[in-house]
Design an enzyme around this catalytic site. Structure first.
Site, mmCIF file in Angstrom:
data_model
loop_
_atom_site.group_PDB
_atom_site.id
_atom_site.type_symbol
_atom_site.label_atom_id
_atom_site.label_comp_id
_atom_site.label_asym_id
_atom_site.label_seq_id
_atom_site.Cartn_x
_atom_site.Cartn_y
_atom_site.Cartn_z
ATOM 1 N N LYS A 15 -7.757 -13.649 3.833
ATOM 2 C CA LYS A 15 -7.582 -14.859 5.040
ATOM 3 C C LYS A 15 -8.747 -14.581 5.701
ATOM 4 C CE LYS A 15 -5.009 -12.191 7.595
ATOM 5 N NZ LYS A 15 -4.831 -11.191 6.440
ATOM 6 N N ARG A 90 -1.468 -12.933 16.103
ATOM 7 C CA ARG A 90 -0.394 -11.877 15.282
ATOM 8 C C ARG A 90 0.089 -11.512 15.610
ATOM 9 N NH1 ARG A 90 -4.748 -9.483 11.512
ATOM 10 N NH2 ARG A 90 -4.427 -7.974 10.255
ATOM 11 N N ARG A 129 -11.980 -3.374 -1.743
ATOM 12 C CA ARG A 129 -12.063 -4.128 -0.714
ATOM 13 C C ARG A 129 -13.836 -3.197 -0.717
ATOM 14 N NH1 ARG A 129 -9.779 -7.131 4.137
ATOM 15 N NH2 ARG A 129 -8.435 -5.588 4.172
ATOM 16 N N ARG A 162 -13.397 0.175 4.445
ATOM 17 C CA ARG A 162 -12.967 0.679 5.365
ATOM 18 C C ARG A 162 -11.943 1.301 5.278
ATOM 19 N NH1 ARG A 162 -10.577 -5.341 6.884
ATOM 20 N NH2 ARG A 162 -9.117 -4.600 7.671
ATOM 21 N N ARG A 173 0.327 -0.768 6.907
ATOM 22 C CA ARG A 173 -0.067 -2.122 8.046
ATOM 23 C C ARG A 173 0.405 -3.521 7.157
ATOM 24 N NH1 ARG A 173 -5.916 -2.513 6.071
ATOM 25 N NH2 ARG A 173 -5.757 -4.587 7.099
#
Ligand code: ADP
Ligand code: ADP
Length: 227
Positions: A15, A90, A129, A162, A173
């Site tokens: 996203k 969300r 990431r 992160r 998640r």
């Protein structure tokens, strides 16, 4: 009538990556709820303190806090023509609140790209990431490395991993996403706005599918000159 594009998909689907590219191509603002929370944590605001207590557990930040933050962001001048929403709404309650905001802003949701990927790909991507400290630019050590390791190509700031991208947290998640966010796929499907995209394709391919769908979405804005 301003144009809003809502990106839906699990953590790691792409996203944020797509939002960055689409914002540049459409000249719409990129509004990322996750980035806004991380900015508040960095600046040690009260909102950041509340958000952190949920983000550290991989849970969603409460709807009232999230909705207020997004509303404050969407009334800013750079969202006058619309925005690309990355990570909001969300939950169904956020989607309902967003409809009210849209009425006030005289905007509408033109398109909801729903980006999918397998759980193993999501875990692998989030594990690699790297995010830019200054503006949230997104990299991947395998699929999209920066020119210089640990440094953002765009603004030279430091890249970091992160805390919530550790494997167990990502798997949690994904469960939260399936339970709380998946109902929005039906919500926007009923509204005729969903376009489902296989996010395991190259990012350029995903962008091309979104842009094509946007041209055919009946958006009141003509993007053809800008793309
Ligand atoms: P999300 O915002 O949905 O959590 P991101 O855009 O941050 O996802 O992407 C997660 C990770 O996967 C990042 O490291 C990014 O560079 C990488 N990535 C995004 N899209 C692709 C793609 N199409 N192919 C391979 N890697 C991708
Ligand atoms: P990803 O890009 O991997 O999907 P985000 O950066 O969008 O992750 O979100 C990171 C965390 O921020 C979420 O796990 C959640 O705690 C919080 N968050 C982001 N957007 C929302 C939202 N719309 N509602 C509630 N919490 C959110």
């Amino acid at each position: 009538m301003s144009t809003f594009i809502v990106l839906l998909g699990p953590p790691g689907a792409g996203k944020g990556t797509q939002a960055e590219i689409l914002a540049e191509k459409t000249k719409l603002a990129h509004v990322s709820s996750g980035d806004l929370f991380r900015e508040n944590i960095k600046n040690q605001t009260e909102l950041g303190r509340i958000a952190k207590s949920f983000m550290d557990k991989g849970e969603l930040v409460p709807d009232d806090v999230t909705i207020k933050m997004i509303k404050d962001r969407l009334v800013r001048p750079d969202c006058e023509t619309g925005a690309i929403l990355d990570g909001f709404p969300r939950t169904p309650a956020q989607a309902d609140a967003f409809e009210v905001i849209l009425t006030e802003l005289k905007g509408r949701v033109d398109l909801v790209p729903y980006i999918t990927a397998s759980e193993e790909v999501l875990v692998a991507r989030t594990g690699g990431r790297w995010t830019c400290r200054a503006h949230g630019h997104i990299y991947n050590q395998t699929y999209n490395p920066p020119k210089q390791s640990g440094v953002c190509d765009f603004d030279g700031s430091e890249l970091y991993q992160r805390d919530d991208d550790k494997e167990e947290m990502v798997r949690h998640r994904i469960r939260v996403y399936l339970k709380q966010t998946m109902p929005l796929v039906e919500y926007y499907r009923k509204a005729g706005r969903i376009i489902e995209i296989d996010g395991m394709q190259a990012k350029e391919k995903v962008t091309a599918i979104v842009l094509d769908a946007l041209k055919n979405s009946g958006s009141r804005r003509d993007f053809s000159a800008e793309m």
